[in-house]
Write an enzyme that holds these catalytic residues in place. Structure first.
Site, mmCIF file in Angstrom:
data_model
loop_
_atom_site.group_PDB
_atom_site.id
_atom_site.type_symbol
_atom_site.label_atom_id
_atom_site.label_comp_id
_atom_site.label_asym_id
_atom_site.label_seq_id
_atom_site.Cartn_x
_atom_site.Cartn_y
_atom_site.Cartn_z
ATOM 1 N N ASP A 118 12.805 -25.483 -17.039
ATOM 2 C CA ASP A 118 14.067 -25.232 -17.776
ATOM 3 C C ASP A 118 13.851 -25.625 -19.236
ATOM 4 O O ASP A 118 13.263 -26.675 -19.516
ATOM 5 C CB ASP A 118 15.195 -26.082 -17.159
ATOM 6 C CG ASP A 118 16.571 -25.579 -17.529
ATOM 7 O OD1 ASP A 118 17.361 -25.285 -16.602
ATOM 8 O OD2 ASP A 118 16.876 -25.496 -18.745
ATOM 9 N N ASN A 119 14.336 -24.803 -20.150
ATOM 10 C CA ASN A 119 14.154 -25.138 -21.574
ATOM 11 C C ASN A 119 15.298 -26.009 -22.108
ATOM 12 O O ASN A 119 15.309 -26.358 -23.294
ATOM 13 C CB ASN A 119 13.999 -23.866 -22.424
ATOM 14 C CG ASN A 119 15.248 -23.006 -22.413
ATOM 15 O OD1 ASN A 119 16.281 -23.395 -21.862
ATOM 16 N ND2 ASN A 119 15.164 -21.835 -23.026
ATOM 17 N N GLY A 123 21.061 -26.155 -20.028
ATOM 18 C CA GLY A 123 21.025 -27.077 -18.891
ATOM 19 C C GLY A 123 20.928 -28.526 -19.352
ATOM 20 O O GLY A 123 20.874 -28.816 -20.556
ATOM 21 N N PHE A 152 17.323 -18.845 -11.957
ATOM 22 C CA PHE A 152 18.706 -19.043 -12.420
ATOM 23 C C PHE A 152 18.831 -18.979 -13.947
ATOM 24 O O PHE A 152 19.919 -19.239 -14.469
ATOM 25 C CB PHE A 152 19.215 -20.417 -11.976
ATOM 26 C CG PHE A 152 19.261 -20.604 -10.480
ATOM 27 C CD1 PHE A 152 20.342 -20.181 -9.741
ATOM 28 C CD2 PHE A 152 18.200 -21.207 -9.820
ATOM 29 C CE1 PHE A 152 20.389 -20.358 -8.365
ATOM 30 C CE2 PHE A 152 18.235 -21.396 -8.438
ATOM 31 C CZ PHE A 152 19.329 -20.958 -7.712
ATOM 32 N N ASN A 168 15.849 -11.869 -22.668
ATOM 33 C CA ASN A 168 15.754 -12.957 -21.676
ATOM 34 C C ASN A 168 15.930 -12.455 -20.250
ATOM 35 O O ASN A 168 15.107 -12.725 -19.374
ATOM 36 C CB ASN A 168 16.806 -14.024 -21.971
ATOM 37 C CG ASN A 168 16.664 -15.220 -21.046
ATOM 38 O OD1 ASN A 168 15.754 -16.025 -21.202
ATOM 39 N ND2 ASN A 168 17.543 -15.320 -20.041
ATOM 40 N N TYR A 191 25.422 -7.335 -20.070
ATOM 41 C CA TYR A 191 25.098 -8.372 -19.095
ATOM 42 C C TYR A 191 24.870 -7.770 -17.705
ATOM 43 O O TYR A 191 23.846 -7.989 -17.069
ATOM 44 C CB TYR A 191 26.227 -9.423 -19.050
ATOM 45 C CG TYR A 191 26.109 -10.359 -17.874
ATOM 46 C CD1 TYR A 191 25.034 -11.235 -17.775
ATOM 47 C CD2 TYR A 191 27.062 -10.356 -16.852
ATOM 48 C CE1 TYR A 191 24.908 -12.076 -16.679
ATOM 49 C CE2 TYR A 191 26.942 -11.193 -15.769
ATOM 50 C CZ TYR A 191 25.868 -12.055 -15.683
ATOM 51 O OH TYR A 191 25.742 -12.881 -14.595
ATOM 52 N N GLY A 213 36.876 -5.812 -20.992
ATOM 53 C CA GLY A 213 35.888 -5.744 -19.912
ATOM 54 C C GLY A 213 36.276 -6.477 -18.645
ATOM 55 O O GLY A 213 35.456 -6.607 -17.737
HETATM 56 N N1 UFG Z 1 40.656 -16.156 -17.854
HETATM 57 C C1 UFG Z 1 41.810 -16.451 -18.538
HETATM 58 N N2 UFG Z 1 41.762 -17.391 -19.519
HETATM 59 C C2 UFG Z 1 40.611 -18.048 -19.863
HETATM 60 C C3 UFG Z 1 39.430 -17.737 -19.149
HETATM 61 C C4 UFG Z 1 39.486 -16.783 -18.140
HETATM 62 O O1 UFG Z 1 42.870 -15.884 -18.279
HETATM 63 O O2 UFG Z 1 40.627 -18.871 -20.785
HETATM 64 C C5 UFG Z 1 40.712 -15.159 -16.781
HETATM 65 C C6 UFG Z 1 39.785 -13.992 -17.016
HETATM 66 O O3 UFG Z 1 40.430 -13.014 -17.789
HETATM 67 C C7 UFG Z 1 39.503 -13.545 -15.584
HETATM 68 C C8 UFG Z 1 39.577 -14.841 -14.769
HETATM 69 O O4 UFG Z 1 40.267 -15.761 -15.597
HETATM 70 O O5 UFG Z 1 40.517 -12.705 -15.152
HETATM 71 C C9 UFG Z 1 38.213 -15.399 -14.459
HETATM 72 O O6 UFG Z 1 37.476 -15.480 -15.653
HETATM 73 P P1 UFG Z 1 36.075 -16.223 -15.764
HETATM 74 O O7 UFG Z 1 35.640 -16.118 -17.203
HETATM 75 O O8 UFG Z 1 36.166 -17.572 -15.150
HETATM 76 O O9 UFG Z 1 35.135 -15.362 -14.824
HETATM 77 P P2 UFG Z 1 34.829 -13.791 -14.884
HETATM 78 O O10 UFG Z 1 35.490 -13.190 -13.692
HETATM 79 O O11 UFG Z 1 35.088 -13.188 -16.195
HETATM 80 O O12 UFG Z 1 33.249 -13.837 -14.805
HETATM 81 C C10 UFG Z 1 32.539 -13.887 -13.626
HETATM 82 C C11 UFG Z 1 31.198 -14.531 -13.918
HETATM 83 C C12 UFG Z 1 30.426 -13.697 -14.900
HETATM 84 C C13 UFG Z 1 30.326 -12.293 -14.385
HETATM 85 C C14 UFG Z 1 31.689 -11.728 -14.061
HETATM 86 C C15 UFG Z 1 31.573 -10.401 -13.396
HETATM 87 O O13 UFG Z 1 31.389 -15.827 -14.435
HETATM 88 O O14 UFG Z 1 29.140 -14.254 -15.078
HETATM 89 O O15 UFG Z 1 32.375 -12.585 -13.175
HETATM 90 O O16 UFG Z 1 32.696 -9.636 -13.679
HETATM 91 F F1 UFG Z 1 29.767 -11.482 -15.303
#
Ligand code: UFG
Length: 322
Positions: free
Chosen positions: A31-32, A36, A71, A90, A139, A282
């Site tokens: 791990d770099n 982490g 990971f 990466n 991603y 997204g």
């Molecule tokens: N959310 C909020 N407020 C915040 C942060 C998140 O409302 O401050 C919402 C997001 O819009 C989403 C939900 O909470 O609806 C979950 O968001 P996260 O950022 O916790 O997780 P994601 O679903 O966006 O992301 C996860 C993984 C990513 C992956 C993605 C795939 O963490 O690595 O699912 O869609 F790319």
């Protein structure tokens, strides 16, 4: 068994290293420490360095391993849109170099951290392994490219792999020794908990006009230890000579952002201040996994499927680091 854990100092990797140690495995973390933490690697050997460094990779792999767990990826969707170069370098180029180095050292088993983001906008839910794969951001594309390369590497070189597509990794070590420490933190549960502990003034809810019962996005939160146990079972399947396979990993239960906030309020006994903001680009409305294949083929059964327990473990950790 001897496992090389690339990215073993990160959130998921560090929980994996702890579990492997408990299961009596030998392991080395590479791990770099870009995101982490050295003190999160609770057992096994540790090499600080970038897995993109070919010379180092050669030296480490020369020690001899039965398998590699990988990971060490960049994981932020928004960042991947702004800096795709970083993600392709990466997550794709360095990962292909890792696979080639593995082949050179005859390490022919690979467990890959993939993601629900390879599916893009869901065409149906829950999402099973047959769902079309049309990622909508760099991603997700980087992860899908590696999945596709792995299928080709199996056919051509016999390199066996399991791709584990995480839905929303959450929670923390039930013994309280490890947890989520991203900087910056972007994930919902730790952000809401940081609000509960007073480290953030409020949580912004990204959109309340989705086509869901309360208008906020629905996700499938899966306990970090359950993800790790799937890795362990995947590794065992490869050791037994099973074919390469990809699995979707979630609990099959969706919770809205509002339900997560309500659960945090219940667990912490504190009122969460929230404000409603616009949608985040997204974000699909609903992401829920169909994980029957992992249950059937790996014998995987989540031990902590309920959101309350996931949040309790994460809160326990948040109180330690707060
Ligand atoms: N959310 C909020 N407020 C915040 C942060 C998140 O409302 O401050 C919402 C997001 O819009 C989403 C939900 O909470 O609806 C979950 O968001 P996260 O950022 O916790 O997780 P994601 O679903 O966006 O992301 C996860 C993984 C990513 C992956 C993605 C795939 O963490 O690595 O699912 O869609 F790319």
């Amino acid at each position: 068994m001897n496992v090389l854990v690339v990215g073993g100092a990160g959130y998921i990797g560090s929980h994996m290293v702890k579990m492997l140690g408990k299961l009596g495995c030998r392991m080395t973390t590479l791990d770099n420490l870009s995101s982490g933490h050295r003190d999160a690697v609770l057992c096994g050997g540790f090499v600080q360095g970038d897995f993109g460094n070919q010379t180092l990779l050669d030296q480490v792999l020369a020690r001899g391993f039965d398998a590699v767990m990988h990971f060490a990826s960049f994981i932020q969707v928004g960042e991947s849109l702004q800096h795709p170069d970083k993600y392709y370098q990466n997550n794709v180029v360095n990962t292909l170099n890792l696979l080639n180095a593995m082949r050179a050292h005859r390490v022919m088993r690979f467990i890959f951290s993939s993601t629900a983001a390879i599916f893009g906008e869901p065409q149906y839910t829950p999402i099973d392994e047959r769902h079309p794969q049309q990622p909508i951001n760099p991603y997700g594309r980087t992860k899908l490219m590696v999945e596709q390369a792995l299928a080709d590497y199996d056919k051509a070189y016999g390199l066996k792999s399991v791709c584990l597509r995480y839905f929303n990794a959450a929670g923390a070590d039930p013994e309280g020794l490890l947890g989520e420490r991203h900087d910056p933190e972007t994930h919902l549960i730790p952000l809401v908990l940081q609000t509960a502990s007073g480290h953030r003034p409020h949580i912004s809810v990204f959109g309340r006009d989705y086509d869901t019962p309360d208008g906020t996005c629905i996700r499938d939160y899966i306990h970090i230890n359950d993800l790790c146990s799937a890795h362990w079972q995947a590794l065992q399947s490869l050791m037994r000579g099973a074919d390469s396979q990809a699995y979707n990993l979630g609990n099959g239960n969706g919770f809205s952002v509002q339900e997560v906030i309500n659960t945090v309020e219940r667990v912490t006994g504190r009122k969460i201040s929230l404000e409603y903001g616009p949608r985040r680009a997204g974000d699909p409305a609903r992401l829920v996994a169909d994980s029957r294949l992992a249950r059937e083929k790996l014998g995987w059964t989540p031990q902590y499927p309920d959101l309350q327990t996931i949040v309790e473990h994460a809160w326990n950790w948040e109180q330690k680091v707060a």
